[in-house]
Scaffold this active site. Structure first.
Site, PDB file in Angstrom:
ATOM      1  N   GLY A  60       1.244  -1.429   0.085  1.00  0.00           N
ATOM      2  CA  GLY A  60       0.036  -0.330  -0.256  1.00  0.00           C
ATOM      3  C   GLY A  60       0.784   1.547   0.306  1.00  0.00           C
ATOM      4  O   GLY A  60       1.978   1.223   0.132  1.00  0.00           O
ATOM      5  N   GLN A  65       2.990  10.376   1.902  1.00  0.00           N
ATOM      6  CA  GLN A  65       4.372   9.551   1.981  1.00  0.00           C
ATOM      7  C   GLN A  65       5.390  10.099   0.512  1.00  0.00           C
ATOM      8  O   GLN A  65       6.255   9.730   1.010  1.00  0.00           O
ATOM      9  CB  GLN A  65       3.452   8.072   1.634  1.00  0.00           C
ATOM     10  CG  GLN A  65       3.774   7.460   3.185  1.00  0.00           C
ATOM     11  CD  GLN A  65       3.417   5.966   3.034  1.00  0.00           C
ATOM     12  OE1 GLN A  65       2.716   5.588   2.525  1.00  0.00           O
ATOM     13  NE2 GLN A  65       3.892   5.486   3.551  1.00  0.00           N
ATOM     14  N   CYS A 110       6.058   0.209   8.143  1.00  0.00           N
ATOM     15  CA  CYS A 110       5.493   1.453   7.261  1.00  0.00           C
ATOM     16  C   CYS A 110       6.779   2.027   6.170  1.00  0.00           C
ATOM     17  O   CYS A 110       7.554   1.665   6.033  1.00  0.00           O
ATOM     18  CB  CYS A 110       5.524   2.310   7.832  1.00  0.00           C
ATOM     19  SG  CYS A 110       5.022   4.479   7.273  1.00  0.00           S
ATOM     20  N   LEU A 111       6.239   1.585   4.712  1.00  0.00           N
ATOM     21  CA  LEU A 111       7.998   2.057   4.133  1.00  0.00           C
ATOM     22  C   LEU A 111       8.373   3.823   4.581  1.00  0.00           C
ATOM     23  O   LEU A 111       9.181   3.927   4.492  1.00  0.00           O
ATOM     24  CB  LEU A 111       6.717   2.386   2.701  1.00  0.00           C
ATOM     25  CG  LEU A 111       6.596   1.252   2.152  1.00  0.00           C
ATOM     26  CD1 LEU A 111       5.685   1.453   0.457  1.00  0.00           C
ATOM     27  CD2 LEU A 111       8.108   0.577   2.649  1.00  0.00           C
ATOM     28  N   HIS A 153      -4.386   0.969   7.324  1.00  0.00           N
ATOM     29  CA  HIS A 153      -2.705   1.600   7.152  1.00  0.00           C
ATOM     30  C   HIS A 153      -2.974   2.781   6.337  1.00  0.00           C
ATOM     31  O   HIS A 153      -2.537   3.588   6.753  1.00  0.00           O
ATOM     32  CB  HIS A 153      -1.965   0.604   6.729  1.00  0.00           C
ATOM     33  CG  HIS A 153      -0.821   1.099   7.164  1.00  0.00           C
ATOM     34  ND1 HIS A 153       0.560   0.134   8.132  1.00  0.00           N
ATOM     35  CD2 HIS A 153       0.243   2.207   6.010  1.00  0.00           C
ATOM     36  CE1 HIS A 153       1.259   0.854   8.024  1.00  0.00           C
ATOM     37  NE2 HIS A 153       1.429   1.970   6.581  1.00  0.00           N
ATOM     38  N   GLU A 154      -3.327   2.938   5.207  1.00  0.00           N
ATOM     39  CA  GLU A 154      -3.035   3.870   4.379  1.00  0.00           C
ATOM     40  C   GLU A 154      -4.410   5.150   4.665  1.00  0.00           C
ATOM     41  O   GLU A 154      -4.329   6.263   4.464  1.00  0.00           O
ATOM     42  CB  GLU A 154      -4.038   3.150   2.697  1.00  0.00           C
ATOM     43  CG  GLU A 154      -2.466   2.370   1.889  1.00  0.00           C
ATOM     44  CD  GLU A 154      -1.151   2.438   2.301  1.00  0.00           C
ATOM     45  OE1 GLU A 154      -0.479   1.405   2.518  1.00  0.00           O
ATOM     46  OE2 GLU A 154      -0.687   4.049   2.208  1.00  0.00           O
ATOM     47  N   HIS A 157      -2.668   6.941   7.359  1.00  0.00           N
ATOM     48  CA  HIS A 157      -1.749   8.245   6.370  1.00  0.00           C
ATOM     49  C   HIS A 157      -2.637   9.465   5.701  1.00  0.00           C
ATOM     50  O   HIS A 157      -1.542  10.177   5.532  1.00  0.00           O
ATOM     51  CB  HIS A 157      -1.032   7.334   5.434  1.00  0.00           C
ATOM     52  CG  HIS A 157       0.181   6.600   5.781  1.00  0.00           C
ATOM     53  ND1 HIS A 157       1.138   6.361   6.557  1.00  0.00           N
ATOM     54  CD2 HIS A 157       0.671   5.213   5.298  1.00  0.00           C
ATOM     55  CE1 HIS A 157       1.885   5.520   6.915  1.00  0.00           C
ATOM     56  NE2 HIS A 157       1.613   5.301   6.086  1.00  0.00           N
TER      57      HIS A 157
END
Ligand code: K2U
Ligand code: NI
Length: 182
Positions: A60, A65, A110-111, A153-154, A157
């Site tokens: 995702g 991000q 998480c990226l 999760h997205e 963000h």
């Protein structure tokens, strides 16, 4: 193409911002953002391309991000039947969710977070959301289990939340009662 250099890391104010809806109808620029985000996920899941460009695998990605104050997210992951689910949505909205919660036994990463942060991240097991796809159609998505976790999760963000915000600091590894691990 999006590479890891484009991904902002924890501490950047945009990761703690409730980002703005994008204007409709979708501009060519925003359609391109959606396309690039979807491509990043596909690239990150291709071992050759990921190795060549040093990409961390992602299932995702949210526009903040990559430094964009836009309510755009992309998801690309296999569901519990092994089917590949891929979405790129603008202005996504959660419409409803189950009372039942679940979590990934191994926790979440998480990226935008380099270090591991162990802990149970409670998520709704099922959720219904809508959003605009790259053609500008309003689509409704029903997700469950892993795909539901990725969407949450997205969506976090887009609302300035990080996965570790949901970890019980007093008892990070203790699953709350009644919660079924995925
Ligand atoms: O938003 C992001 O940082 C991408 C995350 C999304 C995510 C993390 C944990 C659980 C669900 C979604 C990355 O995909 S983290 C890397 C990853 C790769 C495969 C499976 C789980 C997490
Ligand atoms: Ni993340």
């Amino acid at each position: 193409m999006i590479t890891m250099e484009d991904i902002i890391t924890d501490g950047h104010p945009l990761l703690r911002t409730v980002v703005d809806e994008v204007p409709l109808p979708l501009s060519d620029e925003d359609k391109n953002v959606m396309k690039e985000m979807a491509e990043f996920l596909a690239n990150s899941q291709d071992p050759k391309i990921a190795k060549k460009y040093g990409l961390r695998e992602g299932v995702g990605l949210a526009a903040p991000q990559i430094g964009l104050n836009k309510r755009i997210l992309a998801v690309r992951a296999e569901d519990s039947n092994g089917e590949l689910c891929h979405y790129a949505l603008a202005n996504p909205k959660m419409l409803s969710h189950s009372e039942e919660k679940t979590f990934l036994p191994s926790g979440e990463g998480c990226l935008s977070v380099e270090q591991d942060i162990p802990g149970i991240v409670p998520r709704y097991r099922r959720l219904k959301l809508n959003g605009y796809d790259i053609e500008g159609n309003l689509v409704e998505v029903k997700a469950h289990d892993f795909i539901a976790i990725v969407f949450q999760h997205e969506l976090d963000h887009l609302n300035g939340k990080m996965f570790y915000d949901h970890i019980d600091k007093a008892n990070p590894l203790m699953p709350p009662p009644g919660m079924i691990p995925l």
